[in-house]
Design a protein around this motif. Structure first.
Motif, mmCIF file in Angstrom:
data_model
loop_
_atom_site.group_PDB
_atom_site.id
_atom_site.type_symbol
_atom_site.label_atom_id
_atom_site.label_comp_id
_atom_site.label_asym_id
_atom_site.label_seq_id
_atom_site.Cartn_x
_atom_site.Cartn_y
_atom_site.Cartn_z
ATOM 1 N N VAL A 165 0.909 -1.146 -0.241
ATOM 2 C CA VAL A 165 -0.124 0.117 0.045
ATOM 3 C C VAL A 165 0.918 1.149 0.112
ATOM 4 N N GLN A 166 0.747 2.156 -0.740
ATOM 5 C CA GLN A 166 1.227 3.562 -0.834
ATOM 6 C C GLN A 166 0.186 4.507 -0.831
ATOM 7 N N GLY A 167 0.374 5.247 0.239
ATOM 8 C CA GLY A 167 -0.619 6.197 0.361
ATOM 9 C C GLY A 167 -0.052 7.465 -0.230
ATOM 10 N N PRO A 168 -0.723 8.604 0.231
ATOM 11 C CA PRO A 168 -0.393 10.201 -0.543
ATOM 12 C C PRO A 168 0.864 10.466 0.014
ATOM 13 N N ALA A 169 1.375 9.890 0.995
ATOM 14 C CA ALA A 169 2.856 10.282 1.722
ATOM 15 C C ALA A 169 3.666 9.054 1.979
ATOM 16 N N GLY A 170 4.656 9.268 2.041
ATOM 17 C CA GLY A 170 5.600 8.187 2.285
ATOM 18 C C GLY A 170 5.615 6.985 1.249
ATOM 19 N N PRO A 171 6.569 5.915 1.545
ATOM 20 C CA PRO A 171 6.966 4.985 0.591
ATOM 21 C C PRO A 171 5.905 3.849 0.665
ATOM 22 N N SER A 172 5.935 2.762 -0.391
ATOM 23 C CA SER A 172 4.873 1.825 -0.136
ATOM 24 C C SER A 172 5.464 0.873 1.056
ATOM 25 N N ARG A 173 4.349 0.143 1.503
ATOM 26 C CA ARG A 173 4.730 -0.748 2.627
ATOM 27 C C ARG A 173 3.543 -2.022 2.559
ATOM 28 N N ALA A 174 4.453 -3.062 2.958
ATOM 29 C CA ALA A 174 3.867 -4.308 2.705
ATOM 30 C C ALA A 174 2.823 -4.373 4.223
ATOM 31 N N LEU A 175 1.616 -4.663 4.146
ATOM 32 C CA LEU A 175 0.467 -4.801 5.071
ATOM 33 C C LEU A 175 -0.302 -6.059 4.914
ATOM 34 N N TRP A 176 -0.449 -6.962 6.031
ATOM 35 C CA TRP A 176 -1.347 -7.980 6.167
ATOM 36 C C TRP A 176 -2.763 -7.521 6.123
ATOM 37 N N HIS A 177 -3.709 -8.194 5.585
ATOM 38 C CA HIS A 177 -5.160 -7.572 5.318
ATOM 39 C C HIS A 177 -6.076 -8.718 5.271
ATOM 40 N N VAL A 178 -7.240 -8.322 5.384
ATOM 41 C CA VAL A 178 -8.532 -9.356 5.037
ATOM 42 C C VAL A 178 -9.302 -8.827 4.251
ATOM 43 N N TRP A 179 -10.038 -9.641 3.091
ATOM 44 C CA TRP A 179 -10.863 -8.997 2.051
ATOM 45 C C TRP A 179 -12.176 -9.382 2.593
ATOM 46 N N HIS A 180 -13.028 -8.450 2.800
ATOM 47 C CA HIS A 180 -14.374 -8.605 3.420
ATOM 48 C C HIS A 180 -15.543 -7.592 2.551
ATOM 49 N N GLU A 181 -16.369 -8.176 2.135
ATOM 50 C CA GLU A 181 -17.521 -7.376 1.474
ATOM 51 C C GLU A 181 -17.009 -6.382 0.352
ATOM 52 N N GLY A 182 -16.150 -6.564 -0.445
ATOM 53 C CA GLY A 182 -15.701 -5.894 -1.768
ATOM 54 C C GLY A 182 -14.816 -4.803 -1.272
ATOM 55 N N ALA A 183 -14.069 -5.024 -0.345
ATOM 56 C CA ALA A 183 -12.706 -4.146 0.120
ATOM 57 C C ALA A 183 -11.651 -4.914 0.985
ATOM 58 N N VAL A 205 -15.959 -6.496 10.702
ATOM 59 C CA VAL A 205 -14.575 -6.565 10.268
ATOM 60 C C VAL A 205 -13.428 -7.000 11.130
ATOM 61 N N VAL A 206 -13.457 -6.621 12.380
ATOM 62 C CA VAL A 206 -12.500 -6.906 13.310
ATOM 63 C C VAL A 206 -12.822 -8.538 13.639
ATOM 64 N N ALA A 207 -13.776 -9.113 13.751
ATOM 65 C CA ALA A 207 -14.240 -10.504 13.660
ATOM 66 C C ALA A 207 -13.207 -11.238 12.764
ATOM 67 N N GLU A 208 -13.127 -10.777 11.486
ATOM 68 C CA GLU A 208 -12.322 -11.445 10.352
ATOM 69 C C GLU A 208 -10.881 -11.089 10.399
ATOM 70 N N LEU A 209 -10.567 -9.864 10.932
ATOM 71 C CA LEU A 209 -9.225 -9.402 11.178
ATOM 72 C C LEU A 209 -8.555 -10.444 12.286
ATOM 73 N N LYS A 210 -9.384 -10.581 13.327
ATOM 74 C CA LYS A 210 -8.740 -11.356 14.380
ATOM 75 C C LYS A 210 -8.483 -12.730 13.893
ATOM 76 N N GLY A 211 -9.260 -13.360 13.178
ATOM 77 C CA GLY A 211 -9.062 -14.691 12.641
ATOM 78 C C GLY A 211 -7.824 -14.906 11.791
ATOM 79 N N LYS A 212 -7.453 -13.849 11.256
ATOM 80 C CA LYS A 212 -6.024 -13.536 10.464
ATOM 81 C C LYS A 212 -4.880 -13.333 11.242
#
Length: 168
Positions: free
Chosen positions: A20-38, A94-101
């Motif tokens: 993920v690269q936001g408007p500021a700073g370098p790109s950073r690797a982030l763990w995530h979960v896909w839930h309901e289209g995002a 979402v937190v229930a999904e993230l907690k599992g990952k």
């Protein structure tokens, strides 16, 4: 659903990390979960760092997804960033999904409370725009860190270790 949306969804679902690269700073690797289209990420004290990326509500970010088996880039897409308010219905789901990952959480029982009090949960929703993958490597200089590299192993150590096993 268009072919691009299907590619974004499938690739992001299957990948363990997104860059993920936001408007500021370098790109950073982030763990995530896909839930309901995002894609959803959590960050803050004791979690992955989100500071310095400029990921705030209303911002946009560029998300690059890699292949789970080969590690190469599959797709790069633009995301609209939304910060979820703690303990609301969407946040709880979402937190229930993230907690599992979440792997190796130091406080699995109090994880939700800690996230509600000191962390941010962000929704990265595809805007429908994707970009062509670059042909160059995009390799960047590693970010500064207090971590150090191990020193080379002493030359005599393998012999000492072998001798120790024979004596048993």
């Amino acid at each position: 659903m268009t072919m691009t949306q299907a590619l974004i969804e499938e690739a992001t679902k299957k990948s363990g990390l997104i860059w993920v690269q936001g408007p500021a700073g370098p790109s950073r690797a982030l763990w995530h979960v896909w839930h309901e289209g995002a894609a959803y990420v959590v960050g803050g004290p004791g979690e992955q760092p989100l500071d310095g990326l400029g990921l705030t509500g209303g911002a946009t970010a560029t998300v690059t997804v890699r292949s789970k088996d080969k590690g190469g880039r599959i797709v790069s897409w633009t995301a609209a960033v939304t910060e979820l308010a703690p303990r609301e219905e969407a946040w709880t789901a979402v937190v229930a999904e993230l907690k599992g990952k979440r792997l190796n959480a130091p406080d699995a029982e109090g994880l939700e409370e800690r996230w509600a009090g000191s962390c941010r949960v962000l929704r990265l929703a595809p805007t429908g725009a994707s970009s062509n993958l670059p042909s160059d490597s995009l390799a960047a200089v590693p970010l500064p860190t207090p971590a150090t590299t191990r020193h080379p192993m002493p030359a005599a150590l393998p012999k000492l270790l072998r001798r120790g096993r024979k004596g048993r």
